[in-house]
Write a protein that holds these residues in place. Sequence first.
Motif, PDB file in Angstrom:
ATOM      1  N   VAL A 212       0.827  -1.209   0.000  1.00 32.85           N
ATOM      2  CA  VAL A 212       0.000   0.000   0.000  1.00 32.85           C
ATOM      3  C   VAL A 212       0.859   1.255   0.000  1.00 32.85           C
ATOM      4  N   VAL A 213       1.889   1.282   0.834  1.00 33.09           N
ATOM      5  CA  VAL A 213       2.776   2.453   0.880  1.00 33.09           C
ATOM      6  C   VAL A 213       3.436   2.677  -0.469  1.00 33.09           C
ATOM      7  N   TRP A 278      -7.151 -10.483  10.102  1.00 27.35           N
ATOM      8  CA  TRP A 278      -7.645  -9.696  11.236  1.00 27.35           C
ATOM      9  C   TRP A 278      -6.538  -8.818  11.808  1.00 27.35           C
ATOM     10  N   VAL A 279      -5.340  -9.350  11.932  1.00 26.76           N
ATOM     11  CA  VAL A 279      -4.224  -8.554  12.444  1.00 26.76           C
ATOM     12  C   VAL A 279      -3.922  -7.391  11.500  1.00 26.76           C
ATOM     13  N   SER A 280      -3.996  -7.623  10.199  1.00 26.17           N
ATOM     14  CA  SER A 280      -3.775  -6.547   9.231  1.00 26.17           C
ATOM     15  C   SER A 280      -4.791  -5.438   9.409  1.00 26.17           C
ATOM     16  N   TYR A 281      -6.047  -5.823   9.581  1.00 29.38           N
ATOM     17  CA  TYR A 281      -7.094  -4.823   9.811  1.00 29.38           C
ATOM     18  C   TYR A 281      -6.910  -4.135  11.166  1.00 29.38           C
ATOM     19  N   TRP A 312     -16.143  12.027   0.392  1.00 30.53           N
ATOM     20  CA  TRP A 312     -15.392  11.228  -0.576  1.00 30.53           C
ATOM     21  C   TRP A 312     -14.419  10.278   0.119  1.00 30.53           C
ATOM     22  N   SER A 313     -14.026  10.608   1.350  1.00 31.45           N
ATOM     23  CA  SER A 313     -13.092   9.746   2.075  1.00 31.45           C
ATOM     24  C   SER A 313     -13.697   8.390   2.392  1.00 31.45           C
ATOM     25  N   VAL A 314     -15.030   8.306   2.422  1.00 33.83           N
ATOM     26  CA  VAL A 314     -15.667   7.007   2.634  1.00 33.83           C
ATOM     27  C   VAL A 314     -15.242   6.042   1.525  1.00 33.83           C
ATOM     28  N   LEU A 315     -15.187   6.553   0.313  1.00 31.23           N
ATOM     29  CA  LEU A 315     -14.750   5.732  -0.811  1.00 31.23           C
ATOM     30  C   LEU A 315     -13.325   5.254  -0.602  1.00 31.23           C
ATOM     31  N   VAL A 320      -9.594   0.848   0.602  1.00 32.14           N
ATOM     32  CA  VAL A 320      -8.458   0.287   1.341  1.00 32.14           C
ATOM     33  C   VAL A 320      -8.855  -1.020   2.018  1.00 32.14           C
ATOM     34  N   LEU A 321     -10.030  -1.052   2.648  1.00 33.63           N
ATOM     35  CA  LEU A 321     -10.477  -2.283   3.293  1.00 33.63           C
ATOM     36  C   LEU A 321     -10.643  -3.408   2.266  1.00 33.63           C
TER      37      LEU A 321
END
Length: 337
Positions: A212-213, A278-281, A312-315, A320-321
């Motif tokens: 992701v980074v 789960w740990v990632s989340y 828009w941040s909801v998107l 990301v999830l």
Amino acid sequence: MFRYMGKGETQGLVTASSSIEDGASQGKRRNSSSKAGPTPFHRRQSYLPVDSKSKSRWLIYDNDGSFNGWFDWLPIEYRVGYWSPFVVLSIICFYTALFALKPELDFPATVLDNKLRLARGSAVFGMPRATAADLGVFLWGILVMVQKKLSQGSMRAFPISFTGWSWLLLTFRAGFEFSAWAAEAQGHVQLATHLAKIGSSIRLAAISNAAVVCLVWNLILLPIILLKAIPKGEKRDGFLKFNFGFFMTNVHVLNLPLASIHTVIGSNTRLFTHADLWVSYLVLLLYSALYFFGLDRLGLHFYPIFNPRTSWSVLSILLVLGLYYKMFNTWNDFITA
């Protein structure tokens, strides 16, 4: 004396002295005019009695939501004011669901399970190659952080950035799994098992965060910064030189191949389970709590695409999830291929 600012909306109590007016005309005092309201967690200063402002305002510093002026380029309605109720609802749902759907957390001590098989391979300084590789990643991760401290004199922003968390995860994943092998070699079996399971538990978080980074920084944030935050000329040239320097190249480019060692490539890999996911989340939850409830109050907006004041941040949050779940499946497919 106080004056009323804004188009039909209270903007704050401003002391109308000639020195402040002169300072404002010279750019020493930023214009805090905005159509944005307060966040759900505070009321705007001008609504409160003078003696209660310091206890009730959301921003810790009187900086218009821009720490040291670093984020003046971001419109003020994204730095102060109400959070989007949709963002608030998304955060509540994510936090609640994560703990409601917690699986059984059981992680294999992979580096110990594979010890005999790996020991039959060629050794490096008396260690299996896989163990030597983990030691190399760990030492390199420490070296990069030491170089950052020595060359730039400060590490303040690094540990509170998602990039910093990503780098620490990949570094200490390797450190824990090397230490497990070393502890077992010295006869400390129980300690070795604990260290191996800790290292094993953050494997998926380490590789997914690094991905992701690497992708978000190079494909999204870097272009935004270059186009919006830094004007053309000497400043932009200086930033580009900094961005492609030793430290930034490591944490934004080399982080992905380093994190992949013995998480998704190499002889010491294993398939990921829902406990790993789960740990990632959980790591995402912890960083989001720091970002929304800590850095936002300081005026540090490292990641504008997750700004809580725009719906828009909801998107961005949902993407990301979903991306982490997609990577969970993709890494397993890659390992079994």
